[in-house]
Write a protein that holds these residues in place. Structure first.
Motif, PDB file in Angstrom:
ATOM      1  N   LEU A 275       0.821  -1.208   0.000  1.00  0.00           N
ATOM      2  CA  LEU A 275       0.000   0.000   0.000  1.00  0.00           C
ATOM      3  C   LEU A 275       0.854   1.256   0.000  1.00  0.00           C
ATOM      4  O   LEU A 275       0.457   2.285  -0.533  1.00  0.00           O
ATOM      5  N   ALA A 276       2.050   1.174   0.579  1.00  0.00           N
ATOM      6  CA  ALA A 276       2.833   2.376   0.848  1.00  0.00           C
ATOM      7  C   ALA A 276       3.749   2.812  -0.285  1.00  0.00           C
ATOM      8  O   ALA A 276       4.009   4.011  -0.434  1.00  0.00           O
ATOM      9  N   VAL A 277       4.266   1.878  -1.074  1.00  0.00           N
ATOM     10  CA  VAL A 277       5.330   2.243  -2.027  1.00  0.00           C
ATOM     11  C   VAL A 277       4.931   2.027  -3.483  1.00  0.00           C
ATOM     12  O   VAL A 277       5.789   1.992  -4.362  1.00  0.00           O
ATOM     13  N   THR A 278       3.638   1.902  -3.761  1.00  0.00           N
ATOM     14  CA  THR A 278       3.214   1.567  -5.123  1.00  0.00           C
ATOM     15  C   THR A 278       2.577   2.725  -5.886  1.00  0.00           C
ATOM     16  O   THR A 278       1.919   2.512  -6.905  1.00  0.00           O
ATOM     17  N   ALA A 279       2.763   3.959  -5.418  1.00  0.00           N
ATOM     18  CA  ALA A 279       2.241   5.095  -6.172  1.00  0.00           C
ATOM     19  C   ALA A 279       3.039   5.294  -7.455  1.00  0.00           C
ATOM     20  O   ALA A 279       2.528   5.825  -8.446  1.00  0.00           O
ATOM     21  N   LYS A 280       4.310   4.861  -7.444  1.00  0.00           N
ATOM     22  CA  LYS A 280       5.185   4.939  -8.610  1.00  0.00           C
ATOM     23  C   LYS A 280       5.798   3.569  -8.863  1.00  0.00           C
ATOM     24  O   LYS A 280       6.063   2.816  -7.937  1.00  0.00           O
ATOM     25  N   LEU A 281       6.077   3.270 -10.129  1.00  0.00           N
ATOM     26  CA  LEU A 281       6.583   1.952 -10.501  1.00  0.00           C
ATOM     27  C   LEU A 281       8.029   1.733 -10.080  1.00  0.00           C
ATOM     28  O   LEU A 281       8.379   0.653  -9.594  1.00  0.00           O
ATOM     29  N   GLU A 282       8.883   2.741 -10.231  1.00  0.00           N
ATOM     30  CA  GLU A 282      10.310   2.559  -9.945  1.00  0.00           C
ATOM     31  C   GLU A 282      10.581   2.186  -8.487  1.00  0.00           C
ATOM     32  O   GLU A 282      11.251   1.181  -8.218  1.00  0.00           O
ATOM     33  N   PRO A 283      10.073   2.962  -7.513  1.00  0.00           N
ATOM     34  CA  PRO A 283      10.321   2.557  -6.121  1.00  0.00           C
ATOM     35  C   PRO A 283       9.693   1.220  -5.773  1.00  0.00           C
ATOM     36  O   PRO A 283      10.220   0.483  -4.926  1.00  0.00           O
ATOM     37  N   ALA A 284       8.580   0.876  -6.404  1.00  0.00           N
ATOM     38  CA  ALA A 284       7.949  -0.423  -6.142  1.00  0.00           C
ATOM     39  C   ALA A 284       8.856  -1.562  -6.588  1.00  0.00           C
ATOM     40  O   ALA A 284       9.026  -2.564  -5.878  1.00  0.00           O
ATOM     41  N   ILE A 285       9.453  -1.414  -7.780  1.00  0.00           N
ATOM     42  CA  ILE A 285      10.355  -2.450  -8.288  1.00  0.00           C
ATOM     43  C   ILE A 285      11.601  -2.552  -7.410  1.00  0.00           C
ATOM     44  O   ILE A 285      12.051  -3.655  -7.069  1.00  0.00           O
ATOM     45  N   VAL A 286      12.155  -1.414  -7.028  1.00  0.00           N
ATOM     46  CA  VAL A 286      13.349  -1.414  -6.171  1.00  0.00           C
ATOM     47  C   VAL A 286      13.045  -2.041  -4.817  1.00  0.00           C
ATOM     48  O   VAL A 286      13.839  -2.815  -4.283  1.00  0.00           O
ATOM     49  N   MET A 287      11.874  -1.736  -4.279  1.00  0.00           N
ATOM     50  CA  MET A 287      11.471  -2.329  -3.009  1.00  0.00           C
ATOM     51  C   MET A 287      11.347  -3.843  -3.148  1.00  0.00           C
ATOM     52  O   MET A 287      11.812  -4.608  -2.288  1.00  0.00           O
ATOM     53  N   GLY A 288      10.740  -4.300  -4.231  1.00  0.00           N
ATOM     54  CA  GLY A 288      10.576  -5.733  -4.455  1.00  0.00           C
ATOM     55  C   GLY A 288      11.912  -6.441  -4.585  1.00  0.00           C
ATOM     56  O   GLY A 288      12.120  -7.521  -4.012  1.00  0.00           O
ATOM     57  N   ILE A 289      12.831  -5.852  -5.341  1.00  0.00           N
ATOM     58  CA  ILE A 289      14.158  -6.454  -5.499  1.00  0.00           C
ATOM     59  C   ILE A 289      14.891  -6.491  -4.165  1.00  0.00           C
ATOM     60  O   ILE A 289      15.563  -7.482  -3.834  1.00  0.00           O
ATOM     61  N   SER A 290      14.762  -5.426  -3.384  1.00  0.00           N
ATOM     62  CA  SER A 290      15.419  -5.372  -2.072  1.00  0.00           C
ATOM     63  C   SER A 290      14.913  -6.480  -1.159  1.00  0.00           C
ATOM     64  O   SER A 290      15.703  -7.166  -0.494  1.00  0.00           O
ATOM     65  N   VAL A 291      13.597  -6.661  -1.124  1.00  0.00           N
ATOM     66  CA  VAL A 291      13.017  -7.729  -0.301  1.00  0.00           C
ATOM     67  C   VAL A 291      13.477  -9.098  -0.799  1.00  0.00           C
ATOM     68  O   VAL A 291      13.796  -9.984   0.005  1.00  0.00           O
ATOM     69  N   THR A 292      13.540  -9.267  -2.112  1.00  0.00           N
ATOM     70  CA  THR A 292      13.974 -10.548  -2.676  1.00  0.00           C
ATOM     71  C   THR A 292      15.404 -10.877  -2.266  1.00  0.00           C
ATOM     72  O   THR A 292      15.707 -12.011  -1.868  1.00  0.00           O
ATOM     73  N   VAL A 293      16.290  -9.894  -2.362  1.00  0.00           N
ATOM     74  CA  VAL A 293      17.695 -10.106  -1.985  1.00  0.00           C
ATOM     75  C   VAL A 293      17.813 -10.456  -0.504  1.00  0.00           C
ATOM     76  O   VAL A 293      18.488 -11.425  -0.127  1.00  0.00           O
ATOM     77  N   VAL A 294      17.145  -9.677   0.334  1.00  0.00           N
ATOM     78  CA  VAL A 294      17.219  -9.926   1.784  1.00  0.00           C
ATOM     79  C   VAL A 294      16.625 -11.282   2.123  1.00  0.00           C
ATOM     80  O   VAL A 294      17.190 -12.049   2.918  1.00  0.00           O
ATOM     81  N   LEU A 295      15.485 -11.601   1.524  1.00  0.00           N
ATOM     82  CA  LEU A 295      14.812 -12.863   1.820  1.00  0.00           C
ATOM     83  C   LEU A 295      15.642 -14.063   1.373  1.00  0.00           C
ATOM     84  O   LEU A 295      15.785 -15.043   2.113  1.00  0.00           O
ATOM     85  N   ALA A 296      16.205 -13.989   0.178  1.00  0.00           N
ATOM     86  CA  ALA A 296      16.984 -15.117  -0.345  1.00  0.00           C
ATOM     87  C   ALA A 296      18.212 -15.394   0.515  1.00  0.00           C
ATOM     88  O   ALA A 296      18.473 -16.541   0.912  1.00  0.00           O
ATOM     89  N   PHE A 297      18.957 -14.353   0.844  1.00  0.00           N
ATOM     90  CA  PHE A 297      20.207 -14.563   1.579  1.00  0.00           C
ATOM     91  C   PHE A 297      19.981 -14.812   3.072  1.00  0.00           C
ATOM     92  O   PHE A 297      20.744 -15.546   3.700  1.00  0.00           O
ATOM     93  N   SER A 298      18.932 -14.228   3.637  1.00  0.00           N
ATOM     94  CA  SER A 298      18.629 -14.541   5.038  1.00  0.00           C
ATOM     95  C   SER A 298      18.168 -15.984   5.162  1.00  0.00           C
ATOM     96  O   SER A 298      18.507 -16.680   6.139  1.00  0.00           O
TER      97      SER A 298
END
Length: 208
Positions: free
Chosen positions: A31-54
């Protein structure tokens, strides 16, 4: 390494068992970061990286972590990875890091991460855990990107900051829908995606 089970671990969260659509996890950042596409994609990639390596780190440590402090250990591992990702964004994409603001730091409390660490990484080997992290992270990213695509296009008339609606449409009377960039519309868009997903997977309606 490419067994049927591993393929299911990787691909199921991307489609049928998507953590946002099925388990309704990670909704706050959706709900918070999807007003624009770029930050949404960056947020998704960040979560993916953290989730995979954790997932990998906790999986490697799973036999040595006392059950009584496992949550603390998980939080420490996730927090360390989030700090690394946050500093990387500040160094290489400062504008997006400012747009995401505190939400990168709040990855630490993202329920998808803690859920996968508890449900999968603590009882599986590192490689399947890595695939599980990537799969769930990509599933989360796809929903963020889909919601942001709709909201930015209809709310601002742009995608990734570039205007995509021709000027002649505005000259003919078209107007951007300002409601689309407000947080409540993110919830409505997510609800529509969940409805479409459940309509295509009837058995999920019975489970929930």
């Amino acid at each position: 390494m490419a067994s049927i089970k591993n393929k299911e671990v990787l691909f199921n969260p991307i489609s049928r068992d998507n953590p946002v659509l099925v388990q309704i996890l990670g909704i706050c950042s959706t709900l918070a970061v999807t007003a624009k596409l770029e930050p949404a994609i960056v947020m998704g990639i960040s979560v993916t990286v953290v989730l995979a390596f954790s997932n990998v780190i906790i999986s490697m440590m799973r036999k040595t972590i006392p059950a009584t402090i496992r949550i603390i250990v998980q939080l420490v591992v996730v927090a360390a990875l989030v700090i690394i990702v946050q500093q990387f964004l500040i160094a290489f994409d400062y504008n997006v890091s400012k747009q995401l603001s505190v939400f990168i730091g709040l990855i630490i409390t993202n329920c998808i991460l803690m859920g996968r660490l508890e449900a999968f990484a603590l009882s599986n080997k590192p490689w399947p855990s890595f695939l599980d992290g990537v799969g769930n992270g990509l599933g989360y990213t796809i929903i963020l990107a889909a919601v942001a695509f709709v909201r930015e296009l209809l709310g601002s008339g742009t995608l990734l900051g570039y205007s995509v609606i021709p000027q002649c449409a505005y000259d003919a009377g078209y107007m951007n829908n300002g409601l689309m960039i407000l947080p409540p519309m993110a919830l409505i868009v997510v609800a529509c995606i969940i409805w479409i997903h459940r309509s295509r997977n009837k058995d999920l309606q019975e489970k929930n």
